[in-house]
Design a protein around this motif. Structure first.
Motif, PDB file in Angstrom:
ATOM      1  N   ARG A 385      -2.727  -3.515  -8.422  1.00 36.94           N
ATOM      2  CA  ARG A 385      -3.090  -3.055  -6.989  1.00 36.94           C
ATOM      3  C   ARG A 385      -3.606  -4.237  -6.072  1.00 36.94           C
ATOM      4  O   ARG A 385      -3.232  -4.228  -5.075  1.00 36.94           O
ATOM      5  CB  ARG A 385      -4.211  -1.814  -7.029  1.00 36.94           C
ATOM      6  N   VAL A 389      -1.892  -5.622  -2.693  1.00 35.34           N
ATOM      7  CA  VAL A 389      -2.337  -5.471  -1.571  1.00 35.34           C
ATOM      8  C   VAL A 389      -2.813  -7.037  -1.213  1.00 35.34           C
ATOM      9  O   VAL A 389      -2.566  -7.494   0.338  1.00 35.34           O
ATOM     10  CB  VAL A 389      -3.701  -4.513  -1.675  1.00 35.34           C
ATOM     11  N   LYS A 393      -1.503  -8.378   2.519  1.00 33.74           N
ATOM     12  CA  LYS A 393      -2.461  -8.532   3.621  1.00 33.74           C
ATOM     13  C   LYS A 393      -2.317 -10.208   3.764  1.00 33.74           C
ATOM     14  O   LYS A 393      -3.150 -10.489   4.727  1.00 33.74           O
ATOM     15  CB  LYS A 393      -3.672  -8.076   3.213  1.00 33.74           C
ATOM     16  N   LYS A 424     -12.009  -4.651  -2.029  1.00 31.07           N
ATOM     17  CA  LYS A 424     -11.722  -4.166  -0.787  1.00 31.07           C
ATOM     18  C   LYS A 424     -12.749  -3.667   0.031  1.00 31.07           C
ATOM     19  O   LYS A 424     -12.654  -3.904   1.466  1.00 31.07           O
ATOM     20  CB  LYS A 424     -10.736  -2.859  -1.080  1.00 31.07           C
ATOM     21  N   PHE A 436      -6.205  -1.627   5.099  1.00 27.22           N
ATOM     22  CA  PHE A 436      -5.136  -1.301   5.737  1.00 27.22           C
ATOM     23  C   PHE A 436      -5.258  -0.238   6.933  1.00 27.22           C
ATOM     24  O   PHE A 436      -5.953   0.451   6.840  1.00 27.22           O
ATOM     25  CB  PHE A 436      -3.915  -0.816   5.171  1.00 27.22           C
ATOM     26  N   VAL A 441       0.342   0.196   8.108  1.00 25.06           N
ATOM     27  CA  VAL A 441       1.281   0.855   7.245  1.00 25.06           C
ATOM     28  C   VAL A 441       2.895   1.030   7.545  1.00 25.06           C
ATOM     29  O   VAL A 441       3.630   1.022   6.864  1.00 25.06           O
ATOM     30  CB  VAL A 441       0.461   2.204   6.657  1.00 25.06           C
ATOM     31  N   LEU A 460       4.522  -0.612  -5.267  1.00 25.81           N
ATOM     32  CA  LEU A 460       3.208   0.361  -4.725  1.00 25.81           C
ATOM     33  C   LEU A 460       3.700   1.639  -5.005  1.00 25.81           C
ATOM     34  O   LEU A 460       3.093   2.631  -5.374  1.00 25.81           O
ATOM     35  CB  LEU A 460       2.754   0.071  -3.633  1.00 25.81           C
ATOM     36  N   LEU A 575       1.947   5.653   0.841  1.00 28.06           N
ATOM     37  CA  LEU A 575       1.322   4.531   1.202  1.00 28.06           C
ATOM     38  C   LEU A 575       0.015   4.540   1.822  1.00 28.06           C
ATOM     39  O   LEU A 575      -0.962   3.806   1.651  1.00 28.06           O
ATOM     40  CB  LEU A 575       2.260   3.492   2.087  1.00 28.06           C
ATOM     41  N   LEU A 579      -3.340   2.915   0.430  1.00 26.79           N
ATOM     42  CA  LEU A 579      -3.768   1.834   1.248  1.00 26.79           C
ATOM     43  C   LEU A 579      -5.043   2.140   1.932  1.00 26.79           C
ATOM     44  O   LEU A 579      -5.813   1.287   2.412  1.00 26.79           O
ATOM     45  CB  LEU A 579      -2.681   1.106   1.913  1.00 26.79           C
TER      46      LEU A 579
END
Length: 581
Positions: A385, A389, A393, A424, A436, A441, A460, A575, A579
């Motif tokens: 993950r 991500v 990003k 995160k 996010f 998204v 994902l 998503l 996210l």
């Protein structure tokens, strides 16, 4: 320093061949492409200056204090990009190249060597993708390129034999076989170039004379000879003269320093061979020495992880050498792990993402069988993950050191499991975050097939796939039909849906991940027909829909627009859960 007597190219190339000139370990490796080499030879024939060269005279008392390498003679993009270490046992004095290696290697390859680069649309592992090429010169007409006068090209032997009214390819290295200018006329007559159209015959004669003059007559190699035996002075000169031109990688300079400071290993050989090793993992990667050296700084917990000469002093390099086996294993495991997620040189859009993974594994003591053991399944999911991500990003763009240091601190203090959630929540760097927004998204849905970020997005949606089975990105509704208005009209699709299909068939909403063999079998089959083939009953059909987020709607071509709207809704919801929530 003052200019020495200038040399001809013939003299220099022959001295390189006799290994009179060597490369100090501070030199980067050869990076010029064929176009740069062709342009260099064009400049020579036009009488343009090709810059001054800087040579370093190393006396016999000092040659064992440094490492020296031979010139690259036959470049092969996959198999032969590294310079061989020179055997200097029994040597007297040495002349090393401080500035001009790229140009001198190019001259040697153009006249005595070969250049093999990968053909487009060929696989990296395919030997036939790298045909051996020599430099040739067209004797019948000038170049059609706007910034070139002479038509130089790297060609295979077979390509060079193709001749017509516009081309007669002369192997540039054959000019070395001409000892006198009158031999040019002999060559013209032997190859019947005097029988072609008058203007072309004159051009052929003049071009060969220009080439002979540029290689044998004109002393175009102007150079300084530095005689100082002080490494500090030589390094400073080297940095100054390499501040322009092709970008000098700090890693090359730092490796040269490490080479002199490591006691038990050859740093350059160790690290370059390690880069080759990790790049051959899975479906190949594109890591470099910079990444490995940066990872060394991060894993050894040095406060300053910037690429500066001061950060690679004897203490720093001593610790890296002591810890090298564990560092290498951590990097190796990290690369194996991202390869197990299905990433490769095309889809791993930021190589620095493996540094935090390597740091975690290093601090955990490089757990045995981490990539496959059920014991570490949750940690692998968290790392997976984080990888996706971080790539989406793009947190390692710009100034990655500002991101690596805070992530390192979070990991260092949370080693029970990989702290993706904490990273995160707590990563607070200007414009860098793993969080996010709904708008971001939504923007992911506009990613197209073939985009480097398409695979991470699809990954994902498929968190439990075993990527060892070689999954392909696949158009659910076949691209071959959706991009053709004629075929869609033949299928009875309405005009509005035809226009929608032609514009939207490549987006994520029409993409899935399926195994390579089923993908080849699916080929251009209509999706509703394909589903009936692979699903023997309603239960299997429901399982397929759930796995691939296929909405429960009519799956015929006429309903493509409704299918996309419903599937994008399912993707958006999934998503968002992953996210944002």
């Amino acid at each position: 320093m003052a200019f020495e007597r200038p040399l001809t190219i013939n003299e220099v190339v022959n001295d390189i061949h006799r290994k009179k000139y060597l490369l100090p370990s501070i030199q980067r490796e050869f990076v010029w492409d064929t176009e740069q080499i062709e342009t260099l030879f064009d400049s020579l024939l036009r009488g343009y200056p090709v810059g001054a060269f800087l040579l370093w005279y190393v006396n016999k008392e000092n040659i064992n204090k440094f490492k020296f390498y031979e010139f690259l003679r036959n470049y092969h993009e996959r198999e032969n990009t590294h310079n061989l270490e020179a055997n200097i046992n029994g040597e007297e004095d040495i002349i090393a190249i401080l500035d001009g290696q790229q140009r001198l290697t190019s001259l040697y390859i153009g006249l005595k060597g070969t250049y093999a680069y990968k053909l487009p649309r060929k696989r990296v592992g395919n030997d036939s993708a790298y045909p051996t090429r020599n430099l040739y010169l067209n004797l019948l007409k000038p170049s059609e390129e706007i910034d070139m006068l002479y038509d130089f090209k790297f060609l295979t032997e077979k390509e060079a034999l193709i001749r017509d009214e516009e081309s007669f390819w002369f192997k540039v290295g054959d000019i070395l076989n001409f000892s006198e200018q009158f031999e040019i006329n002999d060559y013209i007559y032997q190859n019947e170039l005097n029988t072609v159209e008058k203007e072309k015959a004159r051009y052929a004669n003049k071009t060969l004379f220009d080439l002979y003059k540029a290689i044998h007559v004109t002393p175009s190699i102007n150079y300084y000879l530095e005689r100082s035996q002080s490494l500090d002075k030589v390094l400073n000169i080297f940095i100054r003269v390499n501040s322009g031109g092709t970008q000098l990688s700090y890693s090359d300079l730092l490796l040269s320093i490490a080479t002199a400071q490591w006691k038990q290993r050859d740093a350059r050989k160790t690290i370059t061979s390690f880069v080759d090793e990790i790049n051959s993992t899975g479906d190949y990667f594109d890591f470099d020495k910079d990444l490995v050296l940066k990872t060394c700084l991060v894993l050894c917990d040095f406060n300053d992880i910037a690429f500066k000469v001061d950060n690679f002093d004897s203490d720093t390099m001593g610790k890296i050498e002591t810890e090298w086996d564990e560092i290498a294993q951590a990097i190796r495991l990290a690369v194996q792990l991202v390869a197990s997620y299905g990433f490769n040189h095309k889809t791993l859009t930021a190589n620095y993402v493996i540094i935090p993974i390597s740091y975690y594994l290093y601090k955990k003591g490089n757990p045995h069988n981490f990539v496959e053991s059920y014991k570490y399944i949750q940690e692998r999911k968290d790392i997976h993950r984080f990888t996706i991500v971080a790539l989406l990003k793009r947190i390692f763009g710009g100034q990655p050191d500002n991101v690596l240091k805070p992530i390192r601190e979070i990991i260092k203090n949370n080693l029970n499991t990989f702290p993706y959630v904490l990273v995160k929540q707590n990563l607070k760097v200007t414009n860098k975050t793993l969080k996010f927004t709904e708008e971001e998204v939504e923007n992911l849905l506009w990613t197209k097939y073939g985009n480097r970020y398409a695979f991470p997005i699809l990954s994902l949606l498929y968190p439990n796939l075993d990527y060892k089975n070689n999954f392909h990105q696949d158009h659910i509704f076949p691209k071959s039909i959706l991009k053709s208005r004629t075929k869609l009209k033949r299928e009875g699709v309405s005009q509005d849906t035809i226009e929608y299909a032609v514009e939207n068939y490549d987006y994520v909403g029409n993409l899935q991940l399926i195994e390579g063999i089923p993908n080849l079998e699916k080929s251009d089959k209509k999706f509703d027909e394909w589903l009936n083939i692979i699903c023997l009953n309603d239960k299997e059909r429901d399982m397929y829909r759930e796995k691939h987020l296929i909405p429960n709607v009519d799956l015929s071509l006429v309903n493509f627009e409704d299918f996309m709207a419903k599937r994008e809704k399912l993707i958006r919801e999934k998503l968002t859960r992953i996210l944002i929530n």
